[in-house]
Design a protein around this motif. Structure first.
Motif, PDB file in Angstrom:
ATOM      1  N   ILE A  43       7.797  -0.195  92.831  1.00  0.00           N
ATOM      2  CA  ILE A  43       8.857  -0.598  93.750  1.00  0.00           C
ATOM      3  C   ILE A  43       8.896  -2.115  93.826  1.00  0.00           C
ATOM      4  CG2 ILE A  43       9.679  -0.517  96.141  1.00  0.00           C
ATOM      5  CD1 ILE A  43       8.145   2.228  96.290  1.00  0.00           C
ATOM      6  N   LEU A  44      10.064  -2.681  93.604  1.00  0.00           N
ATOM      7  CA  LEU A  44      10.281  -4.117  93.728  1.00  0.00           C
ATOM      8  C   LEU A  44      11.166  -4.319  94.957  1.00  0.00           C
ATOM      9  CD1 LEU A  44      11.055  -4.808  89.960  1.00  0.00           C
ATOM     10  CD2 LEU A  44       8.851  -4.960  91.122  1.00  0.00           C
ATOM     11  N   ALA A  45      10.549  -4.246  96.138  1.00  0.00           N
ATOM     12  CA  ALA A  45      11.294  -4.282  97.391  1.00  0.00           C
ATOM     13  C   ALA A  45      12.107  -5.558  97.533  1.00  0.00           C
ATOM     14  CB  ALA A  45      10.344  -4.111  98.573  1.00  0.00           C
TER      15      ALA A  45
ATOM     16  N   GLY B 197      15.115  -4.967  95.641  1.00  0.00           N
ATOM     17  CA  GLY B 197      15.868  -3.775  96.018  1.00  0.00           C
ATOM     18  C   GLY B 197      15.948  -2.749  94.903  1.00  0.00           C
ATOM     19  N   VAL B 198      14.925  -2.744  94.030  1.00  0.00           N
ATOM     20  CA  VAL B 198      14.926  -1.868  92.856  1.00  0.00           C
ATOM     21  C   VAL B 198      13.611  -1.115  92.774  1.00  0.00           C
ATOM     22  CG1 VAL B 198      14.998  -1.849  90.319  1.00  0.00           C
ATOM     23  CG2 VAL B 198      16.451  -3.423  91.575  1.00  0.00           C
ATOM     24  N   VAL B 199      13.678   0.140  92.345  1.00  0.00           N
ATOM     25  CA  VAL B 199      12.474   0.884  92.000  1.00  0.00           C
ATOM     26  C   VAL B 199      12.584   1.229  90.518  1.00  0.00           C
ATOM     27  CG1 VAL B 199      13.441   3.092  92.816  1.00  0.00           C
ATOM     28  CG2 VAL B 199      10.999   2.875  92.523  1.00  0.00           C
ATOM     29  N   LEU B 200      11.555   0.844  89.753  1.00  0.00           N
ATOM     30  CA  LEU B 200      11.498   1.129  88.325  1.00  0.00           C
ATOM     31  C   LEU B 200      10.629   2.357  88.114  1.00  0.00           C
ATOM     32  CD1 LEU B 200      10.788  -2.485  87.000  1.00  0.00           C
ATOM     33  CD2 LEU B 200      12.988  -1.304  87.078  1.00  0.00           C
TER      34      LEU B 200
ATOM     35  N   TYR C 239      16.450   2.507  89.879  1.00  0.00           N
ATOM     36  CA  TYR C 239      17.307   2.997  90.959  1.00  0.00           C
ATOM     37  C   TYR C 239      17.257   2.010  92.111  1.00  0.00           C
ATOM     38  CZ  TYR C 239      16.452   7.192  88.265  1.00  0.00           C
ATOM     39  OH  TYR C 239      16.349   8.076  87.230  1.00  0.00           O
ATOM     40  N   SER C 240      18.221   2.136  92.995  1.00  0.00           N
ATOM     41  CA  SER C 240      18.189   1.356  94.225  1.00  0.00           C
ATOM     42  C   SER C 240      16.948   1.775  95.009  1.00  0.00           C
ATOM     43  CB  SER C 240      19.438   1.633  95.059  1.00  0.00           C
ATOM     44  OG  SER C 240      19.284   1.095  96.355  1.00  0.00           O
TER      45      SER C 240
END
Length: 183
Positions: free
Chosen positions: A105-107, A110-113, A124-125
């Motif tokens: 999660i790259l908070a 705003g992205v989750v890989l 995804y968002s």
């Protein structure tokens, strides 16, 4: 000596006191409700090297057709908003840092890989579609939102459980030289 007679508490008083204690305990437990939880660190399985054909494939989120108004991305000829000077997109993460069957999660972005398979990277968002909380961890093939325990599949973002009614929106990424980039 005089003995003082004290009446026993009524059943109603005992039930009210017990109920008040239960509510107090419940509210104390909710004090940390929705706080981020560190994602568990999982290692790649043995033999987790990149496939011989090259980098894993980052499957596109949209059609990728510039003529498609619903396709993600910037206008033709424009650099992405987060692109460094020189026109190359900034790397989100190294593919090697994404465990197969898990993700990251790259908070702040705003992205989750996720990496559903050795050869596939998805994005995804990181905003849960139920109440707008940031998802808190990737665990057991699912993306988990700690606010109300909605779970989403790492392979397609679909809802697996919880109150969320719609899937996580996909984010377009690409893989170049072992790095995951915004497309």
């Amino acid at each position: 000596m005089t003995e003082e007679h004290r009446p026993c508490p009524s059943r109603r008083a005992v039930l009210c006191a017990t109920g008040a204690l239960g509510v107090t305990t419940l509210l104390a437990g909710c004090q940390t409700y929705g706080q981020p939880v560190a994602a568990p660190v999982a290692a790649d399985p043995p033999g987790g090297d990149a496939p011989a054909s090259g980098d894993p494939v980052a499957e596109p989120a949209g059609s990728g057709d510039p003529a498609d108004p619903d396709a993600p991305g910037d206008a033709p000829g424009e650099a992405p908003d987060d692109a460094p000077a020189g026109g190359q997109a900034a790397a989100l993460a190294a593919v090697a840092d994404l465990p197969v069957g898990g993700g990251r999660i790259l908070a702040d972005r705003g992205v989750v890989l996720t990496r559903p398979t050795q050869e596939t990277v998805k994005a995804y968002s990181a905003t849960c579609t139920h109440a707008g909380c940031t998802v808190t961890r990737v665990d057991g093939g699912t993306i988990v939102c700690g606010c109300h325990n909605s779970t989403f599949d790492i392979a397609d973002g679909s809802v697996r459980g919880g109150p969320a009614g719609s899937p996580l929106p996909p984010v377009a990424v690409s893989v170049r030289d072992g790095q995951v980039l915004l497309a």
